[in-house]
Design a protein around this motif. Structure first.
Motif, PDB file in Angstrom:
ATOM      1  N   THR A 173      31.796 -12.953  -3.957  1.00 60.40           N
ATOM      2  CA  THR A 173      33.009 -12.639  -4.185  1.00 60.40           C
ATOM      3  C   THR A 173      34.111 -13.373  -3.166  1.00 60.40           C
ATOM      4  O   THR A 173      33.348 -13.792  -2.385  1.00 60.40           O
ATOM      5  N   PRO A 174      35.532 -13.213  -3.309  1.00 58.44           N
ATOM      6  CA  PRO A 174      36.167 -13.882  -2.399  1.00 58.44           C
ATOM      7  C   PRO A 174      36.012 -13.582  -0.895  1.00 58.44           C
ATOM      8  O   PRO A 174      36.304 -14.122  -0.104  1.00 58.44           O
ATOM      9  N   TYR A 199      29.856  -4.593  -9.621  1.00 55.80           N
ATOM     10  CA  TYR A 199      30.883  -4.638  -8.678  1.00 55.80           C
ATOM     11  C   TYR A 199      31.229  -6.365  -8.559  1.00 55.80           C
ATOM     12  O   TYR A 199      32.182  -6.712  -8.660  1.00 55.80           O
ATOM     13  N   VAL A 200      30.223  -6.693  -7.993  1.00 54.83           N
ATOM     14  CA  VAL A 200      30.083  -8.437  -7.841  1.00 54.83           C
ATOM     15  C   VAL A 200      30.601  -9.081  -9.214  1.00 54.83           C
ATOM     16  O   VAL A 200      31.284 -10.024  -8.897  1.00 54.83           O
ATOM     17  N   ALA A 201      30.006  -8.740 -10.120  1.00 56.37           N
ATOM     18  CA  ALA A 201      30.376  -9.600 -11.489  1.00 56.37           C
ATOM     19  C   ALA A 201      32.024  -9.291 -11.755  1.00 56.37           C
ATOM     20  O   ALA A 201      32.545 -10.329 -12.243  1.00 56.37           O
ATOM     21  N   LEU A 202      32.670  -8.100 -11.449  1.00 52.91           N
ATOM     22  CA  LEU A 202      33.883  -8.069 -11.646  1.00 52.91           C
ATOM     23  C   LEU A 202      34.737  -8.658 -10.913  1.00 52.91           C
ATOM     24  O   LEU A 202      36.118  -8.633 -10.966  1.00 52.91           O
ATOM     25  N   ASN A 203      34.163  -9.109  -9.683  1.00 46.30           N
ATOM     26  CA  ASN A 203      34.954  -9.552  -8.665  1.00 46.30           C
ATOM     27  C   ASN A 203      34.405 -11.023  -8.181  1.00 46.30           C
ATOM     28  O   ASN A 203      34.625 -11.505  -7.012  1.00 46.30           O
ATOM     29  N   ASP A 237      27.721 -14.732 -21.402  1.00 47.07           N
ATOM     30  CA  ASP A 237      29.299 -14.492 -21.691  1.00 47.07           C
ATOM     31  C   ASP A 237      29.717 -13.248 -21.000  1.00 47.07           C
ATOM     32  O   ASP A 237      31.121 -12.976 -20.610  1.00 47.07           O
ATOM     33  N   ASP A 238      28.819 -12.476 -20.502  1.00 47.21           N
ATOM     34  CA  ASP A 238      28.844 -11.075 -19.809  1.00 47.21           C
ATOM     35  C   ASP A 238      28.494 -11.274 -18.522  1.00 47.21           C
ATOM     36  O   ASP A 238      27.278 -11.002 -18.256  1.00 47.21           O
ATOM     37  N   PRO A 239      29.242 -11.387 -17.276  1.00 38.37           N
ATOM     38  CA  PRO A 239      28.755 -11.458 -16.136  1.00 38.37           C
ATOM     39  C   PRO A 239      27.965 -10.215 -15.758  1.00 38.37           C
ATOM     40  O   PRO A 239      27.073 -10.440 -14.776  1.00 38.37           O
ATOM     41  N   VAL A 240      28.781  -9.326 -15.935  1.00 42.28           N
ATOM     42  CA  VAL A 240      27.913  -7.772 -15.656  1.00 42.28           C
ATOM     43  C   VAL A 240      26.600  -7.970 -16.329  1.00 42.28           C
ATOM     44  O   VAL A 240      25.598  -7.480 -15.424  1.00 42.28           O
TER      45      VAL A 240
END
Length: 158
Positions: free
Chosen positions: A82-83, A16-20, A35-38
Motif C-alpha cells: 500500500t502507499p 484491505y491491501v487489495a483495496l489500497n 481483474d479482481d485484486p481482492v
C-alpha cells in the motif's frame, strides 16, 4: 520493548491491501490476468504458508506477503504493498529482510515480477534476489522478470 511489525495475514488483511494497492502493484496484478485484486490477494493468502502483513509505526498495513510451496524444495514468494510502505521505507526493508531470511524451509524462493514496478525491482535487488530471465505472462503476453534466491536451509551448518 520494540513493537511487533509483522503479523499473520488474514483474508480481511488481503481485502484491505487489495483495496489500497499502490498503482504499480495493481498494474502488476492486472498484468497477470486478475481483474479482481481482492480475489487475487485472498487466494494468495489462502495458498501461502506463511502469509503475513507488514505494519509500520503509524499502525497501518503497508504490505502483505507470503510463500506458496511449489515443490518439496521451492516456494513462490510474493508481496503487494500500500502507499503506507513509503512512510517508513527503511523500516519496511529491514522487516522484509528479516522475514525473507526466516524462510528456511525452502531451498529456493522464486517468482516473477513486472519490470515496470520499479519499487519491486529495487526491493528484490536489496533482498538478495537475482534476475534469471524474462517470460511472457497473462492475457496480454506482458514481459515479466523471473527472479530467485537460494536460502539458508535449516539443516545447513552456519
Amino acid at each position: 520493548m520494540p513493537k511487533q511489525l509483522i503479523h499473520p495475514a488474514s483474508v480481511l488483511d488481503a481485502k484491505y491491501v487489495a483495496l489500497n494497492l499502490q498503482e504499480d502493484d495493481r498494474r502488476e496484478v492486472e498484468g497477470l490476468g486478475y481483474d479482481d485484486p481482492v480475489m487475487a490477494l485472498t487466494l494468495s493468502v489462502m495458498s501461502s504458508d506463511p502469509a503475513i502483513t507488514f505494519w509500520n509505526n503509524t499502525n497501518n498495513i503497508c504490505g502483505i506477503a507470503g510463500v506458496s510451496r511449489t515443490d518439496a524444495h521451492c516456494g513462490a514468494i510474493w508481496m503487494m504493498t500500500t502507499p503506507d510502505v513509503r512512510v517508513y521505507p527503511r523500516q519496511f526493508l529491514q522487516e522484509a529482510r528479516k522475514w525473507v531470511d526466516q524462510q528456511t524451509s525452502f531451498d529456493v524462493l522464486h517468482n516473477i515480477a513486472d519490470p515496470r514496478n520499479k519499487m519491486h525491482m529495487k526491493l528484490l535487488h536489496l533482498l538478495g534476489f537475482k534476475k534469471l530471465g524474462y517470460v511472457s505472462v497473462g492475457p496480454n503476453n506482458l514481459t515479466y522478470v523471473e527472479f530467485a534466491k537460494l536460502t539458508k536451509c535449516a539443516s545447513q551448518p552456519q
